[in-house]
Design a protein around this motif. Structure first.
Motif, short mmCIF file in Angstrom:
data_model
loop_
_atom_site.label_atom_id
_atom_site.label_comp_id
_atom_site.label_asym_id
_atom_site.label_seq_id
_atom_site.Cartn_x
_atom_site.Cartn_y
_atom_site.Cartn_z
N VAL A 196 1.06 -1.12 0.28
CA VAL A 196 -0.33 0.09 0.30
C VAL A 196 0.94 1.36 0.15
CG1 VAL A 196 -1.55 1.75 1.27
CG2 VAL A 196 -1.89 -1.14 0.76
N GLY A 197 0.57 2.19 -1.19
CA GLY A 197 1.20 3.79 -0.58
C GLY A 197 -0.15 4.41 -1.12
N ILE A 198 0.62 5.77 0.66
CA ILE A 198 0.20 6.78 0.46
C ILE A 198 0.68 8.00 0.50
CG2 ILE A 198 -1.04 7.85 2.88
CD1 ILE A 198 -2.38 5.42 2.40
N ILE A 199 -0.37 8.95 -0.76
CA ILE A 199 0.65 9.89 -1.47
C ILE A 199 0.47 11.08 -0.68
CG2 ILE A 199 0.85 11.04 -3.75
CD1 ILE A 199 0.08 8.92 -5.16
N GLY A 200 0.84 11.92 0.45
CA GLY A 200 0.70 13.05 1.14
C GLY A 200 0.73 12.41 2.27
N VAL A 201 2.31 13.11 3.30
CA VAL A 201 2.10 12.83 4.43
C VAL A 201 1.39 13.80 5.22
CG1 VAL A 201 3.76 11.61 6.48
CG2 VAL A 201 4.03 11.04 4.28
N GLY A 202 0.37 14.21 5.75
CA GLY A 202 0.09 15.30 6.27
C GLY A 202 -1.02 14.70 7.23
N GLY A 203 -2.08 15.14 7.48
CA GLY A 203 -3.00 15.13 8.17
C GLY A 203 -3.93 13.68 7.53
N LEU A 204 -4.27 13.52 6.60
CA LEU A 204 -4.82 12.60 5.90
C LEU A 204 -3.74 11.40 5.38
CD1 LEU A 204 -7.11 15.23 4.56
CD2 LEU A 204 -7.61 13.42 3.26
N GLY A 205 -2.75 11.62 5.21
CA GLY A 205 -1.96 10.59 4.92
C GLY A 205 -1.10 10.23 6.39
N HIS A 206 -1.04 11.01 6.77
CA HIS A 206 -0.02 10.19 8.40
C HIS A 206 -1.26 9.41 9.00
CE1 HIS A 206 -2.37 12.51 11.70
NE2 HIS A 206 -1.70 12.21 12.52
N PHE A 207 -2.94 9.32 8.87
CA PHE A 207 -3.91 8.89 9.27
C PHE A 207 -3.92 7.24 7.88
CE2 PHE A 207 -6.01 11.74 11.33
CZ PHE A 207 -6.27 10.90 12.32
N GLY A 208 -3.69 8.03 6.66
CA GLY A 208 -3.51 6.74 5.82
C GLY A 208 -2.13 5.72 6.43
N ILE A 209 -0.92 6.54 6.84
CA ILE A 209 0.04 5.40 7.13
C ILE A 209 -1.06 4.37 8.21
CG2 ILE A 209 2.25 4.79 8.36
CD1 ILE A 209 2.71 7.48 6.65
N LEU A 210 -1.36 5.08 9.00
CA LEU A 210 -1.33 4.74 10.72
C LEU A 210 -2.48 2.85 10.19
CD1 LEU A 210 -1.66 7.74 12.96
CD2 LEU A 210 -0.60 5.63 13.51
N TRP A 211 -3.76 3.73 9.63
CA TRP A 211 -4.33 3.08 9.56
C TRP A 211 -3.98 1.43 8.91
CZ3 TRP A 211 -8.01 3.88 12.45
CH2 TRP A 211 -8.78 5.48 12.22
N ALA A 212 -3.57 1.62 7.30
CA ALA A 212 -2.76 0.81 6.66
C ALA A 212 -1.97 -0.54 7.83
CB ALA A 212 -2.01 1.07 5.57
N LYS A 213 -1.02 0.35 8.31
CA LYS A 213 -0.46 -0.57 9.08
C LYS A 213 -1.07 -1.18 10.04
CE LYS A 213 3.61 -1.16 10.06
NZ LYS A 213 4.48 -1.74 8.99
N ALA A 214 -2.11 -0.66 10.49
CA ALA A 214 -3.21 -1.68 12.17
C ALA A 214 -4.15 -2.47 10.99
CB ALA A 214 -3.83 -0.33 12.46
N PHE A 215 -4.33 -2.15 9.89
CA PHE A 215 -5.06 -3.93 8.70
C PHE A 215 -4.12 -4.85 8.78
CE2 PHE A 215 -8.26 0.08 7.26
CZ PHE A 215 -8.79 0.01 7.92
#
Length: 363
Positions: free
Chosen positions: A190-209
């Protein structure tokens, strides 16, 4: 028994398209009360990029005066008699959407199937800068109280801090939904483009999944350390490595793009996908997306799609998941009194990675 005491509605009001950094504290008239409504005494409200777009009329003319803020957490202080899942005193929240047609105006397949966030019929209303069926305007969370239909009010679970829960109600669900709905989990890269308000959540969720590999993608190397600390397994800096696409072509199965830029390298992002890979766009530029070609996705069966927040049941699911997994977003608390200075910092992209306004009079 439902409370009948009506609070006084005051907040930080935008009067024109030059309101970023110049909001005025004043009274306003909420939607006329209905027995399906809930009044929330606001303790916390996240600042979202959508707030900036709306304040400057970037996505179209804003209905000034306006009160923005759609990551609202607080206590239910008045609950309509027709609201059954919330009682006075509960810690609750509401996100970017506060109403939909709910089949009141027409038979709506989206609302009937639990996809209220997809509803575009008369009756849909965003949490601010919208109009309810009863003619009242919607006003957001930069203030003391919020009134909205109870169907869109969710309960904040025990163990989840209010300041952490607030940004989940928009930034969180905006990234949780496309990951969950597109099969993020074991076996996925999984790739999350943009490490910001939304993107840092994307990283957190992807790891938790439980994704096999999570890659943070941004323009500069400056955010590499943060992305890895948040939980990414790897990082791509597109502006600081001229060979980034060559090195990483075809290495991802799912991408969520949080970038709101008309100048992003969209064709190159699609090049990161492997066979049958999917890219889901959640960032919304004020201008058009970059041009892409049919052969950017036809030969390998790739797809480009979109996602828009999530329905109330999925927001509740996300909050419960966050509490269970101990998800901890990067939040910086700011006083509600300092909203104008905080908006200026937000526009300068200084947030690491979400500002949350705290209403000290209610905490």
């Amino acid at each position: 028994m439902a409370s009948t005491n009506e609070p006084s509605f005051q907040g930080w009001v935008a009067l024109d398209e030059h309101s970023i950094g110049h909001l005025k504290w004043q009274s306003y008239e909420p939607k006329p009360w209905e027995e399906t409504d809930v009044d929330i005494e606001i303790t916390h409200c996240g600042i979202c990029g959508s707030d900036l777009h709306t304040l400057r009329s970037g996505w179209g003319p804003t209905m000034y005066p306006a009160v923005v803020g759609h990551e609202i957490v607080g206590r239910a202080v008045r609950v309509g008699s027709q609201v059954k899942h919330v009682k006075v005193g509960d810690r609750v929240g509401v996100g970017a959407q506060s109403d939909s047609c709910l089949n009141r105006t027409t038979q709506c397949g989206d609302c009937s199937s639990g996809q209220e966030n997809m509803c575009t019929n008369h009756g849909r209303c965003d949490t601010y800068n919208g109009v309810y069926l009863n003619g009242g305007k919607s006003y957001g969370g930069y203030g003391d109280y919020n009134r909205c239909p109870g169907h869109f009010v969710v309960k904040i679970p025990e163990g989840l801090d209010s300041a952490d829960a607030a940004p989940m109600l928009c930034a969180g669900i905006t990234t949780y939904a496309p990951l969950k709905n597109n099969g993020c989990g074991p076996g996925k890269r999984v790739g999350i483009i943009g490490v910001g308000g939304l993107g840092h959540f994307g990283i957190l969720w992807a790891k938790a999944f439980g994704a096999d590999r999570v890659v943070g993608i941004s323009r500069r190397e400056a955010k590499r350390a943060n992305a890895l600390q948040i939980g990414a397994d790897d990082y791509i800096a597109t502006a600081d490595d001229e060979n980034w696409l060559k090195k990483n072509a075809g290495t991802l199965d799912l991408i969520v793009c949080t970038i709101s830029s008309s100048k992003m390298p969209l064709r190159e992002y699609l090049g990161l996908l492997d066979t049958n890979g999917r890219m889901i766009q959640v960032g919304a530029p004020e201008g058009p997306l970059p041009t892409i070609m049919a052969f950017d996705f036809i030969p390998k069966g790739k797809s480009l799609g979109g996602s828009c927040i999530g329905p109330p049941w999925q927001i509740q699911e996300m909050l419960d998941f966050a509490a269970k997994k101990g998800i901890k977003p990067w939040v910086e608390k700011r006083s509600m009194k300092d909203v104008n200075a905080t908006l200026i910092d937000m526009e300068k992209e200084l947030a690491r990675y979400r500002y949350v306004l705290v209403n000290e009079s209610h905490v």
